[in-house]
Design a protein around this motif. Structure first.
Motif, short mmCIF file in Angstrom:
data_model
loop_
_atom_site.label_atom_id
_atom_site.label_comp_id
_atom_site.label_asym_id
_atom_site.label_seq_id
_atom_site.Cartn_x
_atom_site.Cartn_y
_atom_site.Cartn_z
N UNK A 11 0.88 -1.17 0.00
CA UNK A 11 0.00 0.00 0.00
C UNK A 11 0.92 1.22 0.00
N UNK A 12 0.81 2.02 -1.05
CA UNK A 12 1.74 3.13 -1.29
C UNK A 12 0.97 4.44 -1.18
N UNK A 13 1.52 5.36 -0.42
CA UNK A 13 0.86 6.62 -0.07
C UNK A 13 1.49 7.75 -0.86
N UNK A 14 0.69 8.43 -1.66
CA UNK A 14 1.21 9.54 -2.45
C UNK A 14 1.28 10.82 -1.63
N UNK A 15 2.46 11.44 -1.63
CA UNK A 15 2.67 12.74 -1.00
C UNK A 15 2.84 13.78 -2.10
N UNK A 16 2.02 14.82 -2.04
CA UNK A 16 2.16 15.97 -2.93
C UNK A 16 2.91 17.02 -2.13
N UNK A 17 4.23 17.17 -2.35
CA UNK A 17 5.06 17.94 -1.41
C UNK A 17 4.58 19.34 -1.10
N UNK A 18 4.01 20.03 -2.06
CA UNK A 18 3.51 21.39 -1.81
C UNK A 18 2.47 21.43 -0.70
N UNK A 374 -6.84 -8.34 -4.23
CA UNK A 374 -5.43 -8.72 -4.27
C UNK A 374 -4.63 -7.78 -5.16
N UNK A 375 -3.40 -7.53 -4.76
CA UNK A 375 -2.54 -6.63 -5.52
C UNK A 375 -2.03 -5.50 -4.65
N UNK A 376 -1.61 -4.44 -5.30
CA UNK A 376 -1.05 -3.27 -4.63
C UNK A 376 -2.05 -2.12 -4.73
N UNK A 377 -2.11 -1.28 -3.68
CA UNK A 377 -3.06 -0.17 -3.66
C UNK A 377 -2.33 1.14 -3.42
N UNK A 378 -2.83 2.20 -4.04
CA UNK A 378 -2.29 3.54 -3.87
C UNK A 378 -3.32 4.43 -3.17
N UNK A 379 -2.84 5.19 -2.20
CA UNK A 379 -3.66 6.16 -1.49
C UNK A 379 -3.11 7.55 -1.77
N UNK A 380 -4.00 8.52 -1.87
CA UNK A 380 -3.59 9.91 -2.08
C UNK A 380 -3.74 10.68 -0.78
N UNK A 381 -2.73 11.45 -0.44
CA UNK A 381 -2.70 12.15 0.84
C UNK A 381 -4.04 12.81 1.16
N UNK A 382 -4.51 12.58 2.38
CA UNK A 382 -5.76 13.19 2.83
C UNK A 382 -6.98 12.33 2.62
#
Length: 540
Positions: A11-18, A374-382
């Motif tokens: 599970x991969x968490x996206x960070x939008x640095x701004x 099953x598989x990999x999941x992406x989360x977006x910050x917030x």
């Protein structure tokens, strides 16, 4: 599972640095701010973070116009700050994926500045796609291609030549048929791999190679998607030559220990063509945009799940699942429109507004459905806070180039990029130590703040945290999906010992009497039935 295959169920968490965390109070998120918040992501239960670009850039397209691929923009910190972030993440058991933008550079990049200073036909110009124009005086663009941000995809230089920019005019496209371009990016990969990054999310991965004849293409361009699922691809997208590039990149990554990965942002249809990017000697993952775009309807979702799994299984790849990112309306708002509504590229003042209560209810259900696969999941910050789109963002604050280049007909992506809230009763809702915020935060942010949700039963944050822990405990990411016969207007499947049921219908759905509920996106009815727009995980 071997440690070098961590990505298959991560599970991969996206960070939008701004917009994640501001360490110095200037209103812009930065690397020290991110580093300070990493322990909270470990507490949430994710496996890795993906950072959108933090490289030196004039920021005409929020950092996707890169001026130097081996540095850090002073707005975000320094190379030392990047090293500290990577080291801190690794100490916490988190992998780090960074964005790579190979389709185009910034017009401020030293290569493009050299091209501007050189003559037509010079070696400096060969690194980009420059052509003479059509017409008696070369006054017309070389072809009919359009920028995905609106308007022509060509800009004329004072000496009469035109350069290609499939995105903003400040983002000239590189010539990937040039060996110097290929060698440069192999070196960029090694630069960041040597600093310890665990992988790269590759921006516009389907766009590097263009049709050699620059064949005219009359179909309108859009920011995301727009490719037909049948027929040959457009001359600027999904050309066969991209695969040779990624085989070269894969060979570089395979020379490093620890399972370094490549992730494709490739808006490609159908799924069988997308799966070609994740063949054993190319990339490791590709974002599943058909799933993101699927309507909130059971038949459509099941079809996308089936085709995604089949296409990826055929090449031995894992399937990814994603509901939100920095380019699309947040799913807590997107799902607040009637089921089946076509995805809109942005929402602003005067536009039809979503039902935020309905949107969050469906978003929570959609999240549990996704995390049960099953598989990999992406989360977006917030999204773990249930954040909606800022649908009433005043237009004067918009920075997305799509807003200007579309003649203010397309609101663009700023609404999903507003800095996120951490503490309800502090300046900028805890985004930074001051009130400053590069985009204005709505007053409703206080009710979504992390400190209002931690340890609060039923909060969206606690639902996410429980789901990630349960997903890990029952190894759902490495499981297998088996569809079950359920009630009408439901999706029901088993993954290992866990049965996942999502009720899309107007009437409550029934669970077996012996079902042991592990998690539910909303409370069940008093008689134990599943209300509409609710997902349940149970052991049956």
């Amino acid at each position: 599972m071997p440690t070098d295959a961590w990505w298959r169920d991560a599970v991969i968490y996206q960070i939008y640095p701004r917009s994640f965390a501001d360490g110095d109070g200037d209103g812009m998120g930065d690397l020290p701010g991110i580093t300070a918040r990493l322990p909270q992501l470990r507490q949430l239960g994710v496996d890795a973070v993906w950072l959108s670009p933090f490289y030196p850039s004039p920021q005409h397209d929020a950092g996707y116009d890169v001026a130097d691929y081996r540095g850090v923009d002073p707005r975000f910190g320094s190379l030392g700050d990047a090293d500290k972030l990577i080291g801190t993440a690794h100490d916490l058991g988190l992998k780090v994926i960074v964005d790579l933008v190979p389709n185009h550079t910034s017009s401020d990049h030293v290569w493009f500045q050299a091209a501007l200073a050189a003559e037509p036909g010079s070696p400096e110009r060969e690194r980009y796609i420059l052509r003479d124009g059509k017409g008696p005086q070369g006054e017309e663009p070389p072809n009919s291609w359009q920028s995905v941000f609106g308007g022509p995809a060509w800009h004329r230089l004072p000496d009469g030549q035109w350069y290609l920019h499939l995105f903003d005019v400040s983002q000239p496209d590189l010539n990937w048929d040039h060996p110097e371009v290929r060698a440069e990016f192999l070196d960029i990969l090694r630069f960041w791999l040597d600093r310890g990054v665990d992988g790269f999310r590759v921006d516009v991965a389907h766009g590097l190679i263009k049709d050699a004849d620059l064949t005219d293409w009359s179909a309108p361009s859009v920011i995301l998607g727009g490719l037909e699922a049948v027929g040959p691809p457009p001359p600027m997208w999904d050309q066969e030559g991209v695969h040779e590039i990624y085989r070269q990149w894969r060979a570089v990554l395979d020379g490093y220990e620890g399972g370094r990965i490549l992730v494709a942002e490739a808006w490609v249809q159908p799924e069988e063509r997308l799966a070609r990017y994740v063949r054993p000697d190319e990339m490791h993952q590709a974002f599943n945009f058909p799933y993101l775009e699927a309507p909130w309807l059971p038949d459509g979702l099941r079809a996308v799940i089936d085709t995604s799994l089949a296409a990826n299984d055929a090449v031995g790849a894992t399937t990814t699942w994603v509901l939100s990112n920095h380019d699309v309306v947040r799913h807590a708002s997107r799902l607040g429109f009637p089921a089946g509504t076509k995805r809109v590229p942005g929402i602003g003042i005067g536009d039809p507004q979503p039902d935020q209560v309905l949107g969050l209810r469906r978003a929570r259900a959609a999240t549990l459905l996704m995390l049960g696969l099953p598989g990999s999941a992406y989360l977006y910050q917030g999204e773990e806070l249930g954040l909606p789109e800022h649908t009433l963002l005043p237009d004067e604050y918009r920075e997305d180039p799509a807003w200007e280049r579309s003649g203010h007909s397309e609101r663009g992506r700023d609404g999903c990029r507003v800095p996120i809230p951490w503490e309800a009763d502090t300046p900028s809702y805890g985004f930074g130590p001051a009130d400053a915020s590069w985009l204005p935060q709505p007053t409703v942010w206080a009710e979504y703040a992390l400190d209002r949700q931690v340890d609060v039963p039923g909060s969206t944050y606690e639902m996410y945290r429980t789901a990630l822990a349960t997903r890990r405990e029952h190894e759902l990411g490495s499981g297998e999906l088996a569809w079950l016969v359920g009630a009408a207007d439901t999706l029901t499947f088993r993954n290992g010992v866990v049965t996942v049921v999502t009720n899309f219908g107007a009437e409550p759905a029934t669970l077996p009497d012996d079902a042991r509920v592990l998690l539910s996106s909303e409370p069940l009815d008093t008689d134990g039935r599943i209300p509409t727009d609710v997902t349940v995980w149970a052991v049956i």
